[in-house]
Design an enzyme around this catalytic site. Structure first.
Site, PDB file in Angstrom:
ATOM      1  N   GLU A 273       0.791  -1.225   0.000  1.00  0.00           N
ATOM      2  CA  GLU A 273       0.000   0.000   0.000  1.00  0.00           C
ATOM      3  C   GLU A 273       0.826   1.279   0.000  1.00  0.00           C
ATOM      4  O   GLU A 273       0.442   2.262  -0.645  1.00  0.00           O
ATOM      5  CB  GLU A 273      -0.938  -0.007   1.221  1.00  0.00           C
ATOM      6  CG  GLU A 273      -1.990  -1.100   1.174  1.00  0.00           C
ATOM      7  CD  GLU A 273      -2.718  -1.304   2.494  1.00  0.00           C
ATOM      8  OE1 GLU A 273      -3.809  -1.882   2.489  1.00  0.00           O
ATOM      9  OE2 GLU A 273      -2.168  -0.882   3.540  1.00  0.00           O
TER      10      GLU A 273
ATOM     11  N   GLY B 218       5.474  -7.457   5.928  1.00  0.00           N
ATOM     12  CA  GLY B 218       5.475  -8.905   5.828  1.00  0.00           C
ATOM     13  C   GLY B 218       6.408  -9.579   6.809  1.00  0.00           C
ATOM     14  O   GLY B 218       6.435  -9.260   8.000  1.00  0.00           O
TER      15      GLY B 218
ATOM     16  N   ASP C  54      -5.358  -7.154  10.245  1.00  0.00           N
ATOM     17  CA  ASP C  54      -6.338  -6.589  11.178  1.00  0.00           C
ATOM     18  C   ASP C  54      -5.987  -6.958  12.616  1.00  0.00           C
ATOM     19  O   ASP C  54      -6.152  -6.151  13.538  1.00  0.00           O
ATOM     20  CB  ASP C  54      -7.737  -7.105  10.845  1.00  0.00           C
ATOM     21  CG  ASP C  54      -8.180  -6.736   9.446  1.00  0.00           C
ATOM     22  OD1 ASP C  54      -7.785  -5.654   8.975  1.00  0.00           O
ATOM     23  OD2 ASP C  54      -8.907  -7.529   8.826  1.00  0.00           O
TER      24      ASP C  54
END
Length: 311
Positions: free
Chosen positions: A189, A225, A255
């Site tokens: 992102e 990651g 999340d």
């Protein structure tokens, strides 16, 4: 202790199954179906509540899947405020492919919200938010939602003297222009903001620190990651490594990270410890099957010992 209020205008009912293989034009025999509440903010609230934080999930729901979603959230005892909508809640379908050790994710579109439904959502945020709360905007927006949806939320949160956490790429520029306490991005992102893919860790660290210095957000969090996560603030830069676990599914890991991170911050933990706790929640969720979130005991063991062995 401040509440963690999560906002999910485009939730989903997550449905996960296992298949021995996935091939085109074949009848696939599936087994072990699981159903869980879905959508970024709902998962953040589930994670935070499971970890003992004071959480509240504000979300929309409609139709048969919406009814099932509400029941699933109630089963987990997550405090909620549901905004009824005329359209139907979407379904997200996940298939674990055992032959190739991968998974397929099918996300259906959500229902458009009317102006009245949008206003009811804004009113709920205004009525529920207290000073110092963390208000988390997470996940996608339904089709037809105004581009400044999160910016309008940011304005409300600022007026209530609470802290707006943006964990969504939808309507990003408008929200940042309005003002954000924390911006969280993952490795896929952040290039939308940086304009390019940056090397880990030096270039990403520098980018996050510059974002804070330029007033983009008070805190910039980037999850990268298996490399870990960083948080840049005016006080400096903090880092937490990723936990090595036997992964079964990545669904909900991001999340869970946000839920763990904010739970620790709401308790007054340092940025470094909060990052570490968030990474433990993410690691424990990666160990779970399908769309299930973590077991709390696994989060604690990862955080305290770096391993879940012996449990």
């Amino acid at each position: 202790m401040p509440r963690i209020i999560t906002l999910t205008p485009n939730p989903a009912l997550d449905y996960a199954v296992h298949a021995d293989f996935v091939d085109p034009n074949r009848k696939l025999r599936c087994r072990d179906p699981q159903t869980h509440p879905g959508g970024g903010g709902i998962n953040v609230a589930r994670a935070a509540s499971r970890l003992g934080a004071h959480a509240l999930a504000i979300f929309t729901a409609g139709g048969v899947y919406g009814d099932a979603l509400v029941k699933a959230i109630a089963t987990e005892n997550v405090p909620m405020r549901m905004i009824p909508i005329t359209g139907g809640t979407r379904l997200a379908f996940h298939v674990s492919n055992h032959r190739d050790n991968n998974e397929y994710r099918f996300n259906l579109p959500g229902a458009e919200m009317s102006d009245a439904e949008l206003n009811r959502f804004f009113d709920a945020v205004r009525e529920e938010t207290d000073p110092d709360d963390f208000v988390v905007a997470s996940g996608s927006l339904p089709p037809g939602t105004p581009e400044d949806f999160w910016a309008q939320i940011a304005r409300i949160v600022k007026e209530k003297k609470a802290r707006f956490v943006l964990d969504s790429i939808s309507g990003l520029e408008a929200a940042l222009a309005e003002g954000v306490y924390m911006l969280r991005q993952n490795e896929f992102e952040y290039p939308a903001l940086s304009g390019e893919t940056l090397s880990w860790p030096d270039e990403i660290n520098a980018f996050a620190q510059k974002a804070v210095a330029d007033g983009l957000a008070e805190a910039m969090v980037i999850s990268h990651g298996a490399d870990g996560s960083i948080m840049a603030t005016k006080d400096g830069l903090d880092f937490a490594p990723s936990y090595k676990v036997r992964a079964n599914s990545a669904v909900g890991a991001g999340d869970s990270f946000v839920g763990g991170l904010l739970t620790a911050l709401s308790r007054g933990e340092s940025n470094e410890n909060a990052l570490k706790f968030g990474m433990a929640a993410a690691g424990a969720t990666r160990m779970s099957e399908g769309t299930a979130l973590f077991k709390t005991a696994d989060v604690i063991r990862l955080y305290e010992t770096g391993s879940v062995r012996g449990g």
